[in-house]
Design a protein around this motif. Structure first.
Motif, mmCIF file in Angstrom:
data_model
loop_
_atom_site.group_PDB
_atom_site.id
_atom_site.type_symbol
_atom_site.label_atom_id
_atom_site.label_comp_id
_atom_site.label_asym_id
_atom_site.label_seq_id
_atom_site.Cartn_x
_atom_site.Cartn_y
_atom_site.Cartn_z
ATOM 1 N N ASN A 101 84.399 95.775 25.241
ATOM 2 C CA ASN A 101 84.620 96.901 24.334
ATOM 3 C C ASN A 101 84.001 98.188 24.872
ATOM 4 O OD1 ASN A 101 85.927 96.183 21.549
ATOM 5 N ND2 ASN A 101 84.663 94.424 22.058
ATOM 6 N N ARG A 102 82.833 98.096 25.477
ATOM 7 C CA ARG A 102 82.201 99.301 26.031
ATOM 8 C C ARG A 102 83.022 99.874 27.181
ATOM 9 N NH1 ARG A 102 78.967 99.662 30.253
ATOM 10 N NH2 ARG A 102 78.617 97.413 30.274
ATOM 11 N N LEU A 103 83.490 98.993 28.081
ATOM 12 C CA LEU A 103 84.294 99.467 29.206
ATOM 13 C C LEU A 103 85.646 100.011 28.750
ATOM 14 C CD1 LEU A 103 83.548 96.628 31.798
ATOM 15 C CD2 LEU A 103 82.592 98.949 31.741
ATOM 16 N N ALA A 104 86.237 99.359 27.764
ATOM 17 C CA ALA A 104 87.541 99.830 27.262
ATOM 18 C C ALA A 104 87.414 101.183 26.575
ATOM 19 C CB ALA A 104 88.127 98.801 26.303
ATOM 20 N N ASP A 105 86.315 101.414 25.845
ATOM 21 C CA ASP A 105 86.131 102.711 25.187
ATOM 22 C C ASP A 105 85.878 103.814 26.207
ATOM 23 O OD1 ASP A 105 86.519 101.561 22.723
ATOM 24 O OD2 ASP A 105 84.370 101.251 22.341
ATOM 25 N N GLU A 106 85.224 103.470 27.311
ATOM 26 C CA GLU A 106 84.987 104.471 28.355
ATOM 27 C C GLU A 106 86.273 104.836 29.091
ATOM 28 O OE1 GLU A 106 82.008 102.900 30.886
ATOM 29 O OE2 GLU A 106 80.380 103.086 29.410
ATOM 30 N N LYS A 107 87.125 103.845 29.354
ATOM 31 C CA LYS A 107 88.359 104.117 30.095
ATOM 32 C C LYS A 107 89.461 104.677 29.199
ATOM 33 C CE LYS A 107 91.580 102.025 33.374
ATOM 34 N NZ LYS A 107 91.316 103.078 34.402
ATOM 35 N N PHE A 108 89.500 104.234 27.947
ATOM 36 C CA PHE A 108 90.540 104.679 27.004
ATOM 37 C C PHE A 108 89.843 105.268 25.775
ATOM 38 C CE2 PHE A 108 92.200 101.029 29.347
ATOM 39 C CZ PHE A 108 93.377 101.554 29.883
ATOM 40 N N PRO A 109 89.512 106.546 25.815
ATOM 41 C CA PRO A 109 88.813 107.145 24.661
ATOM 42 C C PRO A 109 89.635 107.134 23.378
ATOM 43 C CG PRO A 109 88.641 108.546 26.622
ATOM 44 C CD PRO A 109 89.663 107.503 26.932
ATOM 45 N N ASP A 110 90.968 107.140 23.503
ATOM 46 C CA ASP A 110 91.822 107.149 22.314
ATOM 47 C C ASP A 110 92.228 105.743 21.879
ATOM 48 O OD1 ASP A 110 93.283 106.708 24.585
ATOM 49 O OD2 ASP A 110 95.018 107.920 23.974
ATOM 50 N N ASN A 111 91.480 104.746 22.283
ATOM 51 C CA ASN A 111 91.800 103.367 21.921
ATOM 52 C C ASN A 111 91.593 103.155 20.424
ATOM 53 O OD1 ASN A 111 92.270 100.578 21.985
ATOM 54 N ND2 ASN A 111 90.109 100.154 22.433
ATOM 55 N N THR A 112 92.588 102.547 19.783
ATOM 56 C CA THR A 112 92.521 102.324 18.335
ATOM 57 C C THR A 112 92.350 100.849 17.973
ATOM 58 O OG1 THR A 112 94.954 102.214 18.236
ATOM 59 C CG2 THR A 112 93.926 104.361 17.858
ATOM 60 N N GLU A 113 92.291 99.979 18.949
ATOM 61 C CA GLU A 113 92.130 98.552 18.649
ATOM 62 C C GLU A 113 90.695 98.270 18.232
ATOM 63 O OE1 GLU A 113 94.112 95.375 20.658
ATOM 64 O OE2 GLU A 113 94.852 96.764 22.177
ATOM 65 N N SER A 114 90.564 97.339 17.311
ATOM 66 C CA SER A 114 89.236 97.001 16.813
ATOM 67 C C SER A 114 88.457 96.217 17.865
ATOM 68 C CB SER A 114 89.346 96.187 15.524
ATOM 69 O OG SER A 114 89.978 94.939 15.772
ATOM 70 N N GLY A 115 87.155 96.390 17.838
ATOM 71 C CA GLY A 115 86.315 95.684 18.807
ATOM 72 C C GLY A 115 86.346 94.182 18.632
ATOM 73 N N TRP A 116 86.538 93.717 17.399
ATOM 74 C CA TRP A 116 86.581 92.276 17.160
ATOM 75 C C TRP A 116 87.790 91.647 17.830
ATOM 76 C CZ3 TRP A 116 84.161 88.030 15.885
ATOM 77 C CH2 TRP A 116 84.891 86.920 15.438
ATOM 78 N N LYS A 117 88.952 92.310 17.741
ATOM 79 C CA LYS A 117 90.164 91.760 18.343
ATOM 80 C C LYS A 117 90.055 91.720 19.861
ATOM 81 C CE LYS A 117 93.476 92.968 14.715
ATOM 82 N NZ LYS A 117 94.705 93.743 14.400
ATOM 83 N N LEU A 118 89.565 92.807 20.456
ATOM 84 C CA LEU A 118 89.433 92.827 21.914
ATOM 85 C C LEU A 118 88.396 91.811 22.384
ATOM 86 C CD1 LEU A 118 89.602 96.616 22.905
ATOM 87 C CD2 LEU A 118 91.319 94.839 23.234
ATOM 88 N N GLY A 119 87.301 91.681 21.643
ATOM 89 C CA GLY A 119 86.286 90.709 22.037
ATOM 90 C C GLY A 119 86.793 89.277 21.945
ATOM 91 N N PHE A 120 87.519 88.972 20.884
ATOM 92 C CA PHE A 120 88.081 87.628 20.753
ATOM 93 C C PHE A 120 89.134 87.364 21.816
ATOM 94 C CE2 PHE A 120 91.065 84.561 18.912
ATOM 95 C CZ PHE A 120 90.189 83.525 18.595
#
Length: 236
Positions: free
Chosen positions: A191-210
């Protein structure tokens, strides 16, 4: 003996009757007109539909005759075969099956290669692709969960000893706790890397982590889509 005034009275009455008859007729016609203006008369007329009403012959020709319902299962099966078209030969059926298998294998191969048009809905999007690359580029403890669990279950079934089962039960519990901790750490990192690469990411952290944890728990050769990066590669 006829009286002189009687004849005149009768003639006058007959003339009065003759004059009264038209009045009765007029009254009857007035009643008829009034009955046409009643609500019942208005209900008899229908509003225009915007198109002419088809004739009975045209409607019956358009619908066609309705076949009676089948009485037996064999008759229903025969009707399905007739509606399905001409019967194919054994060689034609074999050719169709081979063609379907070829198409399915080609679609699966493209999906495994990571082509966006053939991916499942859960794997679509640049964010999910980046998460897959991050998971495939590192060695995950979660990848040992399936073989370790299968090994422990095999030992428990092969050696039905009370002492062995008493030792394996805590080992299984420790394995599950370690997998949960590793999955939690992997999910936070992804989630940390995805937020850094895609600042406009709208997916929840729980879904990406799972999603990352479930992919990491599979053996590398069983992951779908197939890994696109090597272990230890830098993902940017």
């Amino acid at each position: 003996m006829k009286l002189l005034g009687r004849k005149s009275d009768d003639s006058e009455g007959s003339r009065d009757d003759g004059r009264a008859e038209p009045a009765a007729d007029n009254h009857h016609s007035a009643d008829h007109v009034q009955s046409d203006d009643t609500p019942a008369g208005r209900r008899a007329t229908t509003a225009p539909k915007g198109r002419p009403t088809p004739k009975r012959s045209e409607a019956s020709r358009r619908r066609g005759p309705v076949a009676p319902a089948p009485m037996t299962t064999a008759e229903a099966r025969r009707r399905r075969k007739e509606l399905g078209g001409p019967k194919l030969t054994r060689a034609e059926k074999k050719e169709q099956r081979a063609e379907r298998r070829t198409i399915m294998s080609e679609r699966r191969e493209r999906m495994m290669a990571g082509e966006a048009a053939y991916l499942l809905p859960r794997d679509q999007g640049p964010v999910r692709r980046y998460v897959r690359d991050v998971v495939d580029s590192r060695r995950n403890i979660l990848g040992l969960f399936m073989p370790s669990a299968l090994g422990l279950v095999f030992v428990m079934l092969a050696v039905p000893s009370v002492q062995v089962q008493q030792l394996l039960s805590p080992a299984m519990l420790v394995l599950v706790v370690v997998m949960v901790i590793d999955g939690f750490i992997l999910g936070r990192r992804v989630n940390r890397l995805a937020d850094e690469k895609f600042p406009d990411n709208t997916e929840s952290g729980w879904k990406l982590g799972f999603y990352a944890a479930s992919r990491a728990s599979q053996l590398r050769r069983m992951r779908a889509p197939r890994p696109q990066v090597e272990r230890g590669a830098a993902v940017v």
